[in-house]
Scaffold this motif. Structure first.
Motif, mmCIF file in Angstrom:
data_model
loop_
_atom_site.group_PDB
_atom_site.id
_atom_site.type_symbol
_atom_site.label_atom_id
_atom_site.label_comp_id
_atom_site.label_asym_id
_atom_site.label_seq_id
_atom_site.Cartn_x
_atom_site.Cartn_y
_atom_site.Cartn_z
ATOM 1 N N VAL A 157 0.818 -1.213 0.000
ATOM 2 C CA VAL A 157 0.000 0.000 0.000
ATOM 3 C C VAL A 157 0.852 1.263 0.000
ATOM 4 O O VAL A 157 1.820 1.378 0.756
ATOM 5 C CB VAL A 157 -0.946 0.011 1.222
ATOM 6 C CG1 VAL A 157 -1.818 1.259 1.206
ATOM 7 C CG2 VAL A 157 -1.810 -1.233 1.234
ATOM 8 N N ASP A 158 0.474 2.204 -0.837
ATOM 9 C CA ASP A 158 1.124 3.508 -0.897
ATOM 10 C C ASP A 158 1.110 4.167 0.480
ATOM 11 O O ASP A 158 0.057 4.311 1.102
ATOM 12 C CB ASP A 158 0.373 4.389 -1.913
ATOM 13 C CG ASP A 158 0.986 5.763 -2.067
ATOM 14 O OD1 ASP A 158 2.142 5.961 -1.643
ATOM 15 O OD2 ASP A 158 0.313 6.652 -2.616
ATOM 16 N N GLY A 159 2.286 4.553 0.959
ATOM 17 C CA GLY A 159 2.410 5.180 2.270
ATOM 18 C C GLY A 159 2.739 4.216 3.384
ATOM 19 O O GLY A 159 3.214 4.618 4.445
ATOM 20 N N ASN A 160 2.441 2.924 3.192
ATOM 21 C CA ASN A 160 2.809 1.890 4.150
ATOM 22 C C ASN A 160 2.216 2.123 5.542
ATOM 23 O O ASN A 160 2.781 1.666 6.546
ATOM 24 C CB ASN A 160 4.334 1.768 4.249
ATOM 25 C CG ASN A 160 4.786 0.418 4.789
ATOM 26 O OD1 ASN A 160 4.281 -0.613 4.373
ATOM 27 N ND2 ASN A 160 5.745 0.434 5.711
ATOM 28 N N ALA A 161 1.080 2.815 5.628
ATOM 29 C CA ALA A 161 0.458 3.055 6.935
ATOM 30 C C ALA A 161 -0.006 1.737 7.532
ATOM 31 O O ALA A 161 -0.603 0.894 6.848
ATOM 32 C CB ALA A 161 -0.721 4.006 6.786
ATOM 33 N N LEU A 162 0.227 1.558 8.821
ATOM 34 C CA LEU A 162 -0.118 0.304 9.471
ATOM 35 C C LEU A 162 -1.619 0.043 9.400
ATOM 36 O O LEU A 162 -2.046 -1.104 9.184
ATOM 37 C CB LEU A 162 0.358 0.309 10.920
ATOM 38 C CG LEU A 162 0.100 -0.973 11.717
ATOM 39 C CD1 LEU A 162 0.705 -2.187 11.022
ATOM 40 C CD2 LEU A 162 0.645 -0.838 13.132
ATOM 41 N N ALA A 163 -2.430 1.069 9.553
ATOM 42 C CA ALA A 163 -3.884 0.882 9.484
ATOM 43 C C ALA A 163 -4.301 0.341 8.117
ATOM 44 O O ALA A 163 -5.201 -0.501 8.023
ATOM 45 C CB ALA A 163 -4.591 2.197 9.779
ATOM 46 N N ASP A 164 -3.665 0.807 7.065
ATOM 47 C CA ASP A 164 -3.983 0.318 5.716
ATOM 48 C C ASP A 164 -3.544 -1.135 5.548
ATOM 49 O O ASP A 164 -4.261 -1.948 4.943
ATOM 50 C CB ASP A 164 -3.313 1.189 4.659
ATOM 51 C CG ASP A 164 -3.940 2.570 4.554
ATOM 52 O OD1 ASP A 164 -5.093 2.737 5.008
ATOM 53 O OD2 ASP A 164 -3.276 3.478 4.011
#
Length: 401
Positions: free
Chosen positions: A242-249
Motif C-alpha cells: 500500500v502507498d504510504g505503508n500506513a499500518l492501518a492500511d
C-alpha cells in the motif's frame, strides 16, 4: 527531544576504549547496462556509500544505503561530513549505544524539520555497522559470535530482483544457484503483475516458495484485488502493498484478504518497529542493516519480533558489506530469511576479496573478525566516485574524480 534509542545488544563490544582517530567516506558506483525497474523508479547504477572508522591500527567499515534517488549519495556525503564526522572524531568507538544516542540526539531533530528522517537513519546505519565491525575486529571475533555466543554457520536466503523483465531467465538463475524461495517485483498494473507471477510460478514449480513485492504501488482497494490474484498463485507474502505503508492500511488489507504481509525497509524508529511487529497483519518484519538503524536496530527488532509471532526477514539490497551484516544479524537473531538480489551487482560480488555466495538456499556467515570481509582495494578504487578522509585536525584528504 531526541528519539529514544536502545543501548545496543547485550553481547556488546570489548571492554576498553577505542578512540576514533579517523573517519573516511567513500562512494562507489557500478553503472548497469540494463537498468533495474521498480514500480516507483529505475535503478541505473549500483552505488555504495562506505563509512570507515579507524582506531589505532583497526578499521571498521560500514555501508549506508544510497540506492534512491540517483543523487542520494551526495546528500549522504554532506550529512556524514557536516553532521556525523564532527561527532565521531575523538569519541570512544566501544560505546556504540552512547554514540548512537549522540548522533540521534543531534541529527534526528534536524531530520524532522528537514522532513528527511530516513536519510538520517541511513547515515546512522553506516556508522553503526562500522562500529560493530570495529568491535568484532578488536575482540578478534566474528560479529555474529559477538552478538550471540554460538550462532549458526549459515542462514536461509531467498532470491529477489526478479521482474518486471527477464522473469523466466532470473527465476532459472535463482534455481540454478540453489535458492528455494524467490521474490518477484510487481506494481506495474494488474495485467502485467499477474503475468509476472504466472511466469515465475511456471518456472519455479510448486515446491519453491514465491513472494511478491509491490513497493507501495497500490491503494487499499487495488491491494485487496491484487492479493486475491497472488493467493491464486500460491504467493506466501506480499511486501509493502500500500502507498504510504500506513499500518492501518496494511491491517485493512490483511483483514479483507488474509494475505500475510511483509514490511520494514521503510520503518525507522524503535517505536514504529514495535507497532508493526506487534500487528497481526505483519507476518514478516524486514529491518535493513544499511538503512533502518544498522546492526543494533536489526538485532533488537529481530529479538523482539517472536513475542508477537512475527518472523524476521532481513531486507537487503546493498553491496557486500550490507549482505555480510545481514547474515551476521540473521545468525544471531534466528532469522527466517535474508534477502539476496539475484541480479548482477559488482559491488556485492567484487568489492570484497571473498564475497558471501549462496549454496543450496543458504548463505555462509563470514568467519573472519567483525563483518569478516577484506576489501579489494584495487577494485574499490576503480569504482570510487567520491572519497574524503578526516582526522582529529579536520579534513585530511579529499578526492572527487
Amino acid at each position: 527531544m531526541s528519539e529514544p534509542l536502545p543501548d545496543g545488544p547485550q553481547h556488546g563490544p570489548p571492554q576498553g576504549p577505542l578512540p576514533i582517530d579517523e573517519v573516511r567516506v567513500r562512494v562507489l558506483e557500478a553503472p548497469l547496462p540494463d537498468p533495474v525497474r521498480m514500480s516507483f523508479a529505475a535503478l541505473a547504477a549500483r552505488r555504495a556509500c562506505l563509512v570507515e572508522i579507524r582506531s589505532g591500527d583497526l578499521v571498521g567499515i560500514g555501508e549506508s544505503w544510497v540506492n534512491h534517488p540517483a543523487w542520494a549519495w551526495r546528500e549522504r556525503v554532506a550529512t556524514l561530513a557536516e553532521g556525523v564526522v564532527p561527532l565521531l572524531l575523538g569519541a570512544d568507538a566501544s560505546g556504540i549505544g552512547a554514540l548512537r544516542a549522540r548522533l540521534a540526539g543531534r541529527l534526528l531533530p534536524l531530520g524532522r524539520q528537514w522532513g528527511a528522517p530516513g536519510p538520517v537513519w541511513q547515515a546512522i546505519s553506516g556508522v553503526d555497522m562500522a562500529l560493530w565491525d570495529l568491535a568484532g575486529k578488536a575482540a578478534r571475533r566474528p560479529l555474529a559470535a559477538l552478538l550471540d555466543g554460538a550462532p549458526p554457520r549459515d542462514v536461509p536466503v531467498y532470491a529477489s530482483g526478479i521482474g518486471p523483465d527477464r522473469v523466466e531467465e532470473l527465476t532459472e538463475r535463482a534455481l540454478a544457484r540453489g535458492f528455494r524461495a524467490v521474490k518477484v517485483k510487481i506494481g506495474f498494473g494488474a495485467e502485467r503483475d499477474a503475468a509476472i507471477v504466472r511466469a515465475a510460478r511456471a518456472v519455479a514449480g510448486d515446491d519453491i516458495a514465491l513472494f511478491a513485492d509491490a513497493n507501495q504501488a497500490w491503494t487499499v482497494g487495488e491491494a485487496v484485488r491484487m492479493c486475491a490474484i497472488l493467493r491464486d498463485h500460491g504467493v506466501r507474502w506480499c511486501e509493502e502493498p500500500v502507498d504510504g505503508n500506513a499500518l492501518a492500511d496494511l491491517e485493512d488489507v490483511h483483514a479483507r484478504t488474509g494475505m500475510p504481509l511483509a514490511t520494514g525497509e521503510n520503518v525507522y524508529t524503535p517505536e514504529d518497529f514495535a507497532r508493526y511487529s506487534a500487528s497481526p497483519a505483519v507476518a514478516y518484519i524486514q529491518p535493513d542493516t544499511a538503512k533502518t538503524g544498522g546492526v543494533t536496530t536489526a538485532l533488537d527488532v529481530g529479538r523482539a519480533a517472536p513475542a508477537h509471532g512475527t518472523a524476521l526477514a532481513l531486507h537487503c539490497y546493498s553491496g557486500a558489506l550490507g549482505v555480510a551484516a545481514a547474515a551476521h544479524v540473521a545468525a544471531a537473531a534466528g532469522a527466517a530469511w535474508v534477502e539476496l538480489d539475484v541480479r548482477d551487482d559488482p559491488l556485492r560480488t567484487e568489492l570484497a576479496v571473498t564475497a558471501p555466495e549462496p549454496s543450496d538456499g543458504r548463505l555462509a556467515v563470514p568467519s573472519g573478525p567483525g563483518l569478516g570481509l577484506v576489501i579489494d582495494e584495487e577494485r574499490a578504487a576503480s569504482r570510487t566516485v567520491h572519497s574524503a578522509r578526516w582526522d582529529r585536525a579536520g579534513l585530511k584528504e579529499k578526492d572527487t574524480p
